[in-house]
Design a protein around this motif. Structure first.
Motif, PDB file in Angstrom:
ATOM      1  N   ILE A 133       0.847  -1.203   0.000  1.00  0.00           N
ATOM      2  CA  ILE A 133       0.000   0.000   0.000  1.00  0.00           C
ATOM      3  C   ILE A 133       0.879   1.248   0.000  1.00  0.00           C
ATOM      4  CG2 ILE A 133      -1.792   1.302   1.275  1.00  0.00           C
ATOM      5  CD1 ILE A 133      -2.508  -1.332   2.726  1.00  0.00           C
ATOM      6  N   SER A 134       0.465   2.269  -0.749  1.00  0.00           N
ATOM      7  CA  SER A 134       1.024   3.609  -0.537  1.00  0.00           C
ATOM      8  C   SER A 134      -0.156   4.561  -0.411  1.00  0.00           C
ATOM      9  CB  SER A 134       1.984   4.027  -1.657  1.00  0.00           C
ATOM     10  OG  SER A 134       1.350   4.030  -2.909  1.00  0.00           O
ATOM     11  N   ALA A 135      -0.018   5.553   0.472  1.00  0.00           N
ATOM     12  CA  ALA A 135      -1.145   6.448   0.753  1.00  0.00           C
ATOM     13  C   ALA A 135      -0.637   7.856   1.018  1.00  0.00           C
ATOM     14  CB  ALA A 135      -1.933   5.942   1.966  1.00  0.00           C
ATOM     15  N   CYS A 136      -1.522   8.824   0.839  1.00  0.00           N
ATOM     16  CA  CYS A 136      -1.167  10.209   1.121  1.00  0.00           C
ATOM     17  C   CYS A 136      -1.357  10.504   2.609  1.00  0.00           C
ATOM     18  CB  CYS A 136      -2.037  11.153   0.297  1.00  0.00           C
ATOM     19  SG  CYS A 136      -1.560  11.136  -1.451  1.00  0.00           S
ATOM     20  N   SER A 137      -0.473  11.316   3.145  1.00  0.00           N
ATOM     21  CA  SER A 137      -0.620  11.685   4.558  1.00  0.00           C
ATOM     22  C   SER A 137      -0.826  13.194   4.662  1.00  0.00           C
ATOM     23  CB  SER A 137       0.594  11.244   5.367  1.00  0.00           C
ATOM     24  OG  SER A 137       1.718  12.025   5.040  1.00  0.00           O
ATOM     25  N   TYR A 138      -1.750  13.567   5.541  1.00  0.00           N
ATOM     26  CA  TYR A 138      -2.054  14.975   5.780  1.00  0.00           C
ATOM     27  C   TYR A 138      -2.722  15.098   7.136  1.00  0.00           C
ATOM     28  CZ  TYR A 138      -5.903  12.823   3.113  1.00  0.00           C
ATOM     29  OH  TYR A 138      -6.828  11.942   2.626  1.00  0.00           O
ATOM     30  N   ALA A 139      -2.388  16.175   7.839  1.00  0.00           N
ATOM     31  CA  ALA A 139      -3.017  16.472   9.142  1.00  0.00           C
ATOM     32  C   ALA A 139      -2.998  15.265  10.079  1.00  0.00           C
ATOM     33  CB  ALA A 139      -4.458  16.959   8.934  1.00  0.00           C
ATOM     34  N   GLY A 140      -1.887  14.538  10.054  1.00  0.00           N
ATOM     35  CA  GLY A 140      -1.737  13.428  11.002  1.00  0.00           C
ATOM     36  C   GLY A 140      -2.493  12.165  10.645  1.00  0.00           C
ATOM     37  N   ILE A 141      -3.114  12.125   9.455  1.00  0.00           N
ATOM     38  CA  ILE A 141      -3.808  10.902   9.043  1.00  0.00           C
ATOM     39  C   ILE A 141      -3.273  10.428   7.691  1.00  0.00           C
ATOM     40  CG2 ILE A 141      -5.990  11.264  10.292  1.00  0.00           C
ATOM     41  CD1 ILE A 141      -7.137  12.380   7.644  1.00  0.00           C
ATOM     42  N   MET A 142      -3.571   9.198   7.363  1.00  0.00           N
ATOM     43  CA  MET A 142      -3.227   8.680   6.040  1.00  0.00           C
ATOM     44  C   MET A 142      -4.528   8.320   5.340  1.00  0.00           C
ATOM     45  SD  MET A 142       0.129   6.319   6.673  1.00  0.00           S
ATOM     46  CE  MET A 142      -0.551   5.256   7.938  1.00  0.00           C
ATOM     47  N   LYS A 166      -9.554   4.108   4.040  1.00  0.00           N
ATOM     48  CA  LYS A 166      -8.790   4.605   5.189  1.00  0.00           C
ATOM     49  C   LYS A 166      -8.710   3.572   6.314  1.00  0.00           C
ATOM     50  CE  LYS A 166      -9.279   9.127   5.590  1.00  0.00           C
ATOM     51  NZ  LYS A 166      -9.948  10.386   5.914  1.00  0.00           N
ATOM     52  N   LYS A 167      -9.785   2.818   6.490  1.00  0.00           N
ATOM     53  CA  LYS A 167      -9.828   1.832   7.573  1.00  0.00           C
ATOM     54  C   LYS A 167      -8.718   0.787   7.405  1.00  0.00           C
ATOM     55  CE  LYS A 167     -12.835  -1.460   9.893  1.00  0.00           C
ATOM     56  NZ  LYS A 167     -14.089  -2.218   9.869  1.00  0.00           N
ATOM     57  N   ILE A 168      -8.512   0.346   6.174  1.00  0.00           N
ATOM     58  CA  ILE A 168      -7.483  -0.665   5.905  1.00  0.00           C
ATOM     59  C   ILE A 168      -6.089  -0.057   6.021  1.00  0.00           C
ATOM     60  CG2 ILE A 168      -6.506  -2.127   4.070  1.00  0.00           C
ATOM     61  CD1 ILE A 168      -9.505  -2.706   3.338  1.00  0.00           C
ATOM     62  N   ILE A 169      -5.957   1.189   5.583  1.00  0.00           N
ATOM     63  CA  ILE A 169      -4.670   1.877   5.693  1.00  0.00           C
ATOM     64  C   ILE A 169      -4.270   1.978   7.167  1.00  0.00           C
ATOM     65  CG2 ILE A 169      -3.478   4.081   5.319  1.00  0.00           C
ATOM     66  CD1 ILE A 169      -5.406   4.467   2.868  1.00  0.00           C
ATOM     67  N   GLU A 170      -5.244   2.338   8.022  1.00  0.00           N
ATOM     68  CA  GLU A 170      -4.947   2.486   9.460  1.00  0.00           C
ATOM     69  C   GLU A 170      -4.622   1.147  10.104  1.00  0.00           C
ATOM     70  OE1 GLU A 170      -8.299   4.663  10.909  1.00  0.00           O
ATOM     71  OE2 GLU A 170      -7.531   6.562  10.097  1.00  0.00           O
ATOM     72  N   LYS A 171      -5.338   0.120   9.667  1.00  0.00           N
ATOM     73  CA  LYS A 171      -5.138  -1.211  10.248  1.00  0.00           C
ATOM     74  C   LYS A 171      -3.779  -1.802   9.867  1.00  0.00           C
ATOM     75  CE  LYS A 171      -7.279  -5.042   8.832  1.00  0.00           C
ATOM     76  NZ  LYS A 171      -8.436  -5.807   8.323  1.00  0.00           N
ATOM     77  N   VAL A 179       3.144   9.349   1.203  1.00  0.00           N
ATOM     78  CA  VAL A 179       3.447  10.499   0.355  1.00  0.00           C
ATOM     79  C   VAL A 179       2.800  11.708   1.017  1.00  0.00           C
ATOM     80  CG1 VAL A 179       2.871  11.560  -1.868  1.00  0.00           C
ATOM     81  CG2 VAL A 179       3.544   9.150  -1.791  1.00  0.00           C
ATOM     82  N   HIS A 180       3.560  12.771   1.216  1.00  0.00           N
ATOM     83  CA  HIS A 180       2.979  13.952   1.884  1.00  0.00           C
ATOM     84  C   HIS A 180       2.141  14.773   0.912  1.00  0.00           C
ATOM     85  CE1 HIS A 180       4.881  13.311   5.701  1.00  0.00           C
ATOM     86  NE2 HIS A 180       5.988  12.993   5.051  1.00  0.00           N
ATOM     87  N   PHE A 181       0.921  15.056   1.326  1.00  0.00           N
ATOM     88  CA  PHE A 181      -0.019  15.830   0.506  1.00  0.00           C
ATOM     89  C   PHE A 181      -0.774  16.748   1.465  1.00  0.00           C
ATOM     90  CE2 PHE A 181      -4.283  15.335  -2.035  1.00  0.00           C
ATOM     91  CZ  PHE A 181      -4.168  16.629  -2.504  1.00  0.00           C
TER      92      PHE A 181
END
Length: 202
Positions: A133-142, A166-171, A179-181
């Motif tokens: 997985i790759s995901a964008c991160s912003y304001a402390g969340i992915m 988001k649920k799967i990304i957090e898990k 990636v910062h966005f």
């Protein structure tokens, strides 16, 4: 294990009823075109294939504004269940039409500052890390935009209700390259959000 992606598709989730906005936010204008047209054009320009757009509420109205030749437009009759149903519908259609696709980027129609640079960075981050997985991160969340290797597809297909990827990304934090966005935190849910966006642009 290094997760390789040979062909990556895109699914754009745009089936919501914009209940807090009071009118279809997919059709709000930004930069001279609707929010959804903007995201769709960007997805097509990325040269990833296929690009599937999932519509639900106000589908007929919204479809008139989209370039149907370049997009696979799919109707989610269960859109009232929430975002998970659109994600499942998009993924199911992609697997059916393009079973060899082994990666997918999930986009939403209401992040006005998304551009192709972030899509390229997601692909790059996943490729270099070998993580699924790759995901964008912003304001402390992915969150979205996010890219998933096909080994995660079964988990995405199990999501229910108004829950996105988001649920799967957090898990699976340990399986995610980020990636910062910073402006990813800006999404358009209310009239106030939209007014703020327009004022910022001016």
């Amino acid at each position: 294990m290094h997760h390789n992606i040979k062909q990556c598709g895109i699914i754009i989730l745009a089936a919501g009823s914009s209940s807090r906005m009071g009118k279809p936010k997919q059709l709000l204008e930004f930069d001279g075109m609707t929010l959804l047209t903007r995201v769709s054009k960007m997805a097509i320009q990325s040269k990833l294939y296929p690009v599937i757009t999932v519509l639900g509420a106000n589908a007929d109205l919204i479809q008139d504004h989209l370039d149907a030749q370049e997009l696979h437009i799919i109707f989610n009759e269960n859109w009232e269940e929430g975002m998970a149903s659109s994600l499942r519908k998009g993924l199911f259609s992609m697997n059916e039409m393009y079973p060899h696709v082994d990666g997918v980027i999930i986009l939403v129609g209401d992040q006005p500052y998304i551009n192709n640079q972030y899509i390229e960075q997601l692909i790059d981050a996943q490729d270099k890390s070998g993580l699924p997985i790759s995901a964008c991160s912003y304001a402390g969340i992915m969150g979205t935009p996010a890219l998933f290797h096909k080994t995660i597809f079964p988990e995405l297909m199990l999501l229910e209700g108004d829950i996105g990827a988001k649920k799967i990304i957090e898990k699976r934090k340990q399986d995610v390259a980020t990636v910062h966005f910073d402006k990813g935190v800006i999404d358009i849910d209310t009239v106030e959000d939209y007014e703020n966006l327009r004022n910022e642009k001016e």
